[in-house]
Design a protein around this motif. Structure first.
Motif, PDB file in Angstrom:
ATOM      1  N   GLY A 272       0.784  -1.215   0.000  1.00 32.37           N
ATOM      2  CA  GLY A 272       0.000   0.000   0.000  1.00 32.37           C
ATOM      3  C   GLY A 272       0.817   1.267   0.000  1.00 32.37           C
ATOM      4  N   VAL A 273       2.042   1.190   0.454  1.00 33.35           N
ATOM      5  CA  VAL A 273       2.852   2.399   0.598  1.00 33.35           C
ATOM      6  C   VAL A 273       3.946   2.464  -0.458  1.00 33.35           C
TER       7      VAL A 273
ATOM      8  N   PHE B  79      -1.036   7.207   0.913  1.00 28.65           N
ATOM      9  CA  PHE B  79      -0.315   6.360   1.863  1.00 28.65           C
ATOM     10  C   PHE B  79      -1.308   5.658   2.786  1.00 28.65           C
ATOM     11  N   THR B  80      -1.814   4.574   2.316  1.00 28.91           N
ATOM     12  CA  THR B  80      -2.651   3.720   3.149  1.00 28.91           C
ATOM     13  C   THR B  80      -1.988   2.365   3.281  1.00 28.91           C
ATOM     14  N   ARG B  81      -2.305   1.698   4.346  1.00 32.71           N
ATOM     15  CA  ARG B  81      -1.666   0.411   4.590  1.00 32.71           C
ATOM     16  C   ARG B  81      -2.112  -0.646   3.599  1.00 32.71           C
ATOM     17  N   SER B  82      -3.352  -0.573   3.200  1.00 31.06           N
ATOM     18  CA  SER B  82      -3.859  -1.577   2.264  1.00 31.06           C
ATOM     19  C   SER B  82      -3.563  -1.146   0.832  1.00 31.06           C
ATOM     20  N   PHE B  83      -3.428  -2.140  -0.019  1.00 27.18           N
ATOM     21  CA  PHE B  83      -3.123  -1.861  -1.422  1.00 27.18           C
ATOM     22  C   PHE B  83      -4.399  -1.449  -2.142  1.00 27.18           C
ATOM     23  N   LYS B 162      -2.914   3.158  -6.288  1.00 27.74           N
ATOM     24  CA  LYS B 162      -2.150   3.660  -5.146  1.00 27.74           C
ATOM     25  C   LYS B 162      -2.068   5.189  -5.120  1.00 27.74           C
ATOM     26  N   SER B 163      -3.097   5.819  -5.555  1.00 25.82           N
ATOM     27  CA  SER B 163      -3.044   7.282  -5.592  1.00 25.82           C
ATOM     28  C   SER B 163      -4.414   7.845  -5.238  1.00 25.82           C
TER      29      SER B 163
END
Lengths: 337, 283
Positions: A272-273, B79-83, B162-163
């Motif tokens: 995720g990051v 910026f999150t923990r999950s994809f 992721k954005s």
């Protein structure tokens, strides 16, 4: 009947049907050469900023290449015979050799059921891309006599894309541990899926031309740094992805230091990051670094990190030397140019 | 009893009232002609793109003293923990502090009227529908929700993993004669233009059409009918409909068709403008 392709398109505008039986594609761009005969089928593939959508025309549904952004249409020939070679060489080969991009396709595999018996049909494959008006390459002059005088625009526009697999990126090292390198991605150097051979250009961008003086490939940098927030995409280089040989004995602190500007390839979208990057190729690695010692002014000591030292240049694959002091530090250097 | 005007409320005893000259017939006619020219039946819309340089795309829309600005930022790192395999979209709506929003009332029969209503106020135009006065925050939430459902299907979010994308809408000025639905149609058109300017990948260029029954001089027994339709493409793909109707009768059908026509006309104008701009800049 020849297919008329619009030169400029808006989002949602159909560009061309995915299959055409026309003898010559009327391309608005000069980046391709018409080399088809009357019996050749033409297949169009969606490239950047394009997608396939079904358009209803006079009661029939026609699959078409549809634009996703406002911009200029370019159509280039896809050389399937030399797919393993680089994109630039493929484009140059397609431009110089007229029949190079023509492949034998089975009609069944193409979904054409009107020609039974498994007879081969000549198919030319073209890729349709739309250059967005915000793209730095939008204002590049198409017809030029002398390639050396082409002004490569500066990457002033902010990016409208995210890093994807096989992209070559420029990144800055922020933190190193024994198992991984943390970086922040600054720039996408090339959006093409050229893989290892796509990074042969210089940092500032390069152009190549065929015999007619037409630009075939462009390597432009796309800025990824947002305007206001300053936050960038983050990446990780695992220790086993730093180099391709002796992966188990890699010492990360002997390959990179915080502050180094490196060239890397995106191998995965990661978690995720972080994106997962790799420098396990000759042309990937540190391209700019400053020494930890011997610098002038701020941060000249060992505790100052590599941001305050003097500029170094590569002397071999594993060492960089300070230009004035001659201090030698270990790095995983990228192949220059 | 003293009758002297000590406070001079009455003025001098010999004062004479001011008498203005009566307007001549010619002056009256010219004034009427000027009024008819200044107030056409349909107001012109002024649109400018690229007004905010630090954004990825922006638009400025001015329609009959209603001014709206829209800016689009992204794709930014999320910026999150999950994809996240696609971009997350955030929409922010803000009214300027000095804008009176008391005139913007929504009717209780709206399908998306799920905000918390404080009370009922204002005259109702029909027996069934009631105008509900809502606060500034509730109005912003309502516009935000409607825009989100509209543009979630228009923007190709799957192309930006992721954005995050941010659409900021600012109502700078508001014509007090404009209704909520008319303001919403202007907002949608402003966002549509900003999306094209930003270069974000979209399914199509959208445009919004607006219809009000009193504009077409059709007075019905149920009062004015307002309707907006946000269109996505030439294939008659509809992104969103907002109306204040109780009965989906012939009047709704007529208004809907009028909205679609307005949206197509607006899109044709925008397409010609954008294509002309990039053709000129690329030469």
């Amino acid at each position: 009947m020849a297919v008329k392709v619009p030169k400029y398109v808006i989002p949602g505008q159909p560009i061309v049907p995915i299959l055409s039986t026309s003898s010559t594609p009327s391309t608005p761009s000069t980046s391709s050469t018409s080399s088809t005969s009357s019996t050749t089928k033409i297949q169009y593939e969606p490239g950047k900023n394009c997608r396939i959508d079904t358009v209803k025309h006079k009661g029939t549904n026609i699959p078409c290449i549809v634009s996703s952004v406002l911009g200029r249409v370019t159509i280039s020939k896809v050389d399937l015979s030399s797919s393993s070679s680089s994109s630039s060489s493929a484009a140059a080969a397609a431009a110089t050799s007229e029949n190079n991009g023509k492949d034998k396709y089975n009609d069944v595999s193409m979904g054409d059921t009107g020609n039974p018996g498994g007879e081969n049909v000549d198919v030319d494959v073209y890729q349709v891309t739309v250059v967005s008006k915000n793209d730095p390459s939008f204002n590049v002059v198409e017809n030029v006599e002398n390639v050396e005088n082409v002004d490569v625009p500066e990457p002033t526009k902010f990016s409208m894309s995210t890093p994807s697999e096989h992209d070559i990126v420029l990144a800055r090292v922020t933190k190193i541990t024994t198992s991984r390198i943390h970086v922040e991605i600054l720039i996408i150097e090339s959006h093409s899926s050229s893989g290892s051979t796509g990074s042969t250009g210089t940092v500032g961008g390069s152009t190549a031309a065929d015999d007619d003086g037409k630009i075939q490939t462009r390597k432009l940098m796309t800025n990824l740094i947002p305007a206001e927030s300053g936050e960038t995409f983050r990446g990780i280089i695992r220790s086993q992805d730093i180099r391709s040989t002796n992966r188990d004995t890699v010492q990360t602190w002997n390959c990179f230091q915080p502050g180094d500007i490196i060239k890397a390839e995106v191998i995965s979208l990661g978690d995720g990051v972080n994106y997962y990057l790799s420098t396990a190729k000759d042309e990937l690695g540190v391209i700019m670094a400053r020494s930890a010692v011997g610098g002038v002014g701020v941060g000249g000591g060992a505790s100052g990190g590599s941001q305050g030292g003097e500029l170094m240049c590569a002397v071999d694959w594993e060492h960089m030397v300070g230009l004035n002091s001659g201090v030698i530090e270990p790095r995983k250097c990228a192949k220059p140019l | 009893m003293n009758v002297i005007d000590r406070r001079r409320n009455l003025g001098p005893a010999d004062a004479q009232p001011l008498v203005f000259a009566a307007p001549t017939k010619q002056q009256t006619q010219s004034k009427n002609n000027k009024t008819s020219k200044e107030e056409p039946t349909s107001k012109k819309v002024f649109i400018e793109t690229g007004t905010i340089k630090t954004s990825n795309g922006s638009a400025y829309l001015e329609h009959d003293k209603t001014i709206i600005m829209c800016s689009i930022y992204g794709p930014r790192p999320n910026f999150t923990r999950s994809f996240n395999d696609q971009a997350t979209m955030k929409i922010g709506v803000s009214f300027a502090n000095f804008i009176p929003v008391e005139n913007l009332s929504i009717k209780s029969t709206n399908s998306i009227n799920n905000v918390n209503n404080n009370g009922e106020a204002g005259a109702t135009t029909s027996a069934e529908s009631q105008s509900l006065e809502v606060s500034r925050n509730e109005l912003e939430q309502l516009i935000q929700q409607f825009c989100f459902t509209n543009y979630q299907n228009l923007i190709l979010l799957q192309n930006y993993p992721k954005s995050s994308l941010e659409i900021m809408i600012q109502v700078v000025s508001l014509n007090s004669q404009h209704s909520f639905i008319q303001l919403l149609s202007d907002i949608l058109n402003c966002v549509n233009v900003a999306l094209v300017d930003s270069g974000l990948q979209c399914k199509s260029m959208a445009s919004c059409g607006y219809f009000k029954s009193s504009q077409s001089k059709e007075q019905s027994s149920k009062g004015d009918v307002e309707l907006l339709v946000n269109m996505a493409s030439d294939q008659n793909e509809i992104l969103g409909v907002y109306c204040d109707l109780n009965d989906y009768d012939e009047q709704f059908k007529k208004g809907f068709e009028q909205c679609v026509e307005n949206a197509k006309e607006f899109k044709t104008e925008l397409a010609a403008y954008f294509l002309g701009c990039i053709a000129g800049s690329n030469q």
